[in-house]
Structures are given as structure tokens and as C-alpha cells.
Design an enzyme around this catalytic site. Structure first.
Site, PDB file in Angstrom:
ATOM      1  CE1 TYR A 112      46.016  25.658 -58.789  1.00  0.00           C
ATOM      2  CE2 TYR A 112      45.167  27.774 -59.021  1.00  0.00           C
ATOM      3  CZ  TYR A 112      45.331  26.999 -58.151  1.00  0.00           C
ATOM      4  OH  TYR A 112      45.524  27.103 -56.837  1.00  0.00           O
ATOM      5  CB  SER A 162      42.346  28.698 -55.983  1.00  0.00           C
ATOM      6  OG  SER A 162      42.897  29.782 -56.398  1.00  0.00           O
TER       7      SER A 162
HETATM    8  C1  BGC Z   1      47.908  29.597 -56.137  1.00  0.00           C
HETATM    9  C2  BGC Z   1      49.037  30.335 -55.679  1.00  0.00           C
HETATM   10  C3  BGC Z   1      48.663  31.735 -56.003  1.00  0.00           C
HETATM   11  C4  BGC Z   1      47.429  32.331 -55.412  1.00  0.00           C
HETATM   12  C5  BGC Z   1      47.008  33.602 -55.520  1.00  0.00           C
HETATM   13  C6  BGC Z   1      46.826  30.132 -55.408  1.00  0.00           C
HETATM   14  O1  BGC Z   1      45.646  29.345 -55.846  1.00  0.00           O
HETATM   15  O2  BGC Z   1      48.288  28.152 -56.008  1.00  0.00           O
HETATM   16  O3  BGC Z   1      50.349  30.007 -56.501  1.00  0.00           O
HETATM   17  O4  BGC Z   1      49.748  32.731 -55.068  1.00  0.00           O
HETATM   18  O5  BGC Z   1      46.627  31.412 -55.808  1.00  0.00           O
HETATM   19  O6  BGC Z   1      47.104  33.974 -56.905  1.00  0.00           O
END
Ligand code: BGC
Length: 286
Positions: A184, A171
Site C-alpha cells: 500500500y 494517502s
Molecule cells: C488508510 C487507512 C489508515 C490511514 C492512516 C489510509 O491511507 O487507508 O486505513 O487509517 O491511511 O494510517
């Protein structure tokens, strides 16, 4: 001098472009004959990736956790594309279930060429001092332990095959801190380093390991944000392209990265984020 200039490595597919001097071929991404296991494929990015891989000719292992009906529906759509597919239930945060999943996959297809570690959750918003320890652990277990368990299991086969690709879905939050989502962000940063370390360990075995880092892609995971005009406006201010991404746009990149066209890419993170990591809310001011 011969007019052919084969690369020193073996020819890896019909579409391998290093063939005849002066012959330029259009890129043709195909995954024919590749056996691909995709975790968390009953919705969102995993669903799009599974469908795109199926359309490219791969045999699909579609992992799901809690939505068998959704998984079966996607599997039948993939079959109509002419691809072979099995659905496999497993919780990636449980190493025993991961082992059974990979065993089932290998019994069916005889080996594994591609693993996409896609299953993941954002977790509940909570600042660290008020967070629930078991919720935090759950986020780390699904997003970081899960990819480790899955990679460890498929590697038992890839090492013998002397080939394979592991694509870890990270991400933008592997580098952008995210208040309220510390588990996360920490898991995605950890997964990015796991990618780099695995690529280093496995390069000599012919196995590539990559991270694909999406930005804000419009799926159920962030529906509460894009469903609300004021939070959507705030989000779009953080993206230079000024729009959210679509799952298909991530699946296209994933298909390229696991294909032989990306044969020299390993150990890197590829960002597909509309330049979210480019501090776009600095377009004005500062
Ligand atoms: C998350 C999303 C978020 C995006 C940007 C992703 O990794 O799962 O929920 O909108 O990052 O912040």
C-alpha cells in the site's frame, strides 16, 4: 487604464474571480457542466466525493467493482440532488475493463472533464518476509496500475479537449512508511510520483493532475481500528487534531481541487490529515 484586469488566460467559469478591479466575489464552487468519473464510488471516500460533485452540478460516472446495489442507491441519492449520473461496473486493475468503462462514460456524456482515481484497498496486514506474492501484487495493481490505466484512457479524450483534471487519491502513506502494509505504502508513493510526472507531461495541454492525501478518515476501510478503544487511542495519538477525519471533509477538498478555483494548482499533493504527517506523537517527549 481600464478598470478591468482580465487574467491572460481564458475565463474558465462564471465564478472566475479575476473580473473587475475592486470587486471581490465570494468563492462559489460549482462544477456545472463538468463530466466527472469517480472510481470506487460505491462506498467510503468515493461515495462522498460523488455526492459532493453531484451537489455541485457535475454529471457523474459512478464506478463500482462488486456492490451494484450500493452503487444504485448512491446514484439515486445523487439524482435527488438534481444531478445526472450513471453507474459503471469495472475492475480498475484490468486495463480492458477500464477501457470499456471510459468508452461507456464518453458515449453517455460526450467527453470527460474530471477523473478521480479513488478506488483502492489497504490489503491484508503482513510483514514482507511472510507476505503472499499474489496479495502484494493485487494491492499494487489496484492502487497504482488502476490509476495509470484510468488516466491513460481518459487522456485520449482530455488531450483533444485541451482541458481536464485528474485527481489521484493517495494517502499520508505516500510519505509515512507503514509496517505490514508495504504494498500500500509503495503504491501510494508511486502514485504521488505518477501525479508529478503526469502534471509535467500535461501542463502544456491545459490538464491539471493532483494528489489528495487523506489521513485517518473514518470509513469501512479502517473500521477494525476505530471500532476498538485501544487501537483507536493509539491512532488518535498520531493525529495532531486528536480526531479522525470524516469523508465529507475530504470530499470538500476534492471538490475545490477539481474546480476552476484551483486553476493554478497542479503537480502537488494536498494533505488533509489533521497533521498526521507532522509527527504528532512527538507532542510530548522525544
Ligand atoms: C488508510 C487507512 C489508515 C490511514 C492512516 C489510509 O491511507 O487507508 O486505513 O487509517 O491511511 O494510517
Amino acid at each position: 487604464m481600464s478598470d478591468t484586469f482580465f487574467c491572460k488566460r481564458k475565463k474558465v467559469s462564471d465564478t472566475f474571480f479575476c473580473k473587475k478591479k475592486g470587486v471581490i466575489r465570494a468563492m462559489d464552487i460549482n462544477l456545472k457542466g463538468k463530466r466527472a468519473l469517480i472510481t470506487g464510488a460505491s462506498s467510503g471516500l468515493g461515495e462522498s466525493i460523488a455526492k459532493k460533485f453531484g451537489a455541485a452540478g457535475a454529471k457523474i460516472g459512478l464506478n463500482f467493482h462488486s456492490h451494484p446495489d450500493a452503487a444504485e442507491k448512491i446514484a439515486s441519492e445523487i439524482k435527488t440532488l438534481g444531478a445526472d449520473v450513471i453507474t459503471i461496473q469495472a475492475d480498475v486493475s484490468d486495463s480492458g475493463q477500464v477501457k470499456n468503462m471510459v468508452d461507456t462514460f464518453v458515449r453517455k456524456w460526450g467527453g470527460v472533464d474530471i477523473l478521480v482515481n479513488n478506488a483502492g484497498i489497504d490489503g491484508k496486514h503482513s510483514l514482507i518476509y511472510e507476505s503472499d506474492i499474489s496479495e502484494w501484487e493485487k494491492v499494487i495493481k489496484i492502487n497504482l496500475f488502476g490509476p495509470f490505466y484510468c488516466a491513460r484512457e481518459v487522456l485520449q479524450h482530455m488531450i483533444n479537449q485541451k482541458k481536464g483534471v485528474i485527481l489521484n487519491m493517495t494517502s499520508v502513506h505516500e510519505i509515512i512508511p507503514w509496517s505490514g502494509y508495504s504494498g500500500y505504502a509503495a503504491a501510494k508513493a508511486g502514485l504521488s510520483m505518477l501525479t508529478k510526472t503526469m502534471a509535467q507531461e500535461l501542463g502544456s495541454s491545459g490538464i491539471r493532475v493532483l494528489s489528495l492525501a487523506p489521513g485517518a478518515i473514518q470509513t469501512d476501510i479502517n473500521k477494525s481500528v476505530w471500532d476498538n478503544p485501544s487501537t483507536l487511542k493509539d491512532l488518535l495519538n498520531k493525529i495532531s487534531l486528536g480526531r479522525m477525519g470524516q469523508p465529507d471533509e475530504i470530499a470538500d477538498v476534492a471538490t475545490f481541487l477539481v474546480s476552476d478555483l484551483a486553476s493554478y494548482i497542479t503537480g502537488s499533493t494536498i494533505f488533509a490529515d489533521g497533521a498526521m504527517i507532522d509527527y504528532s506523537n512527538f507532542t510530548h517527549g522525544g
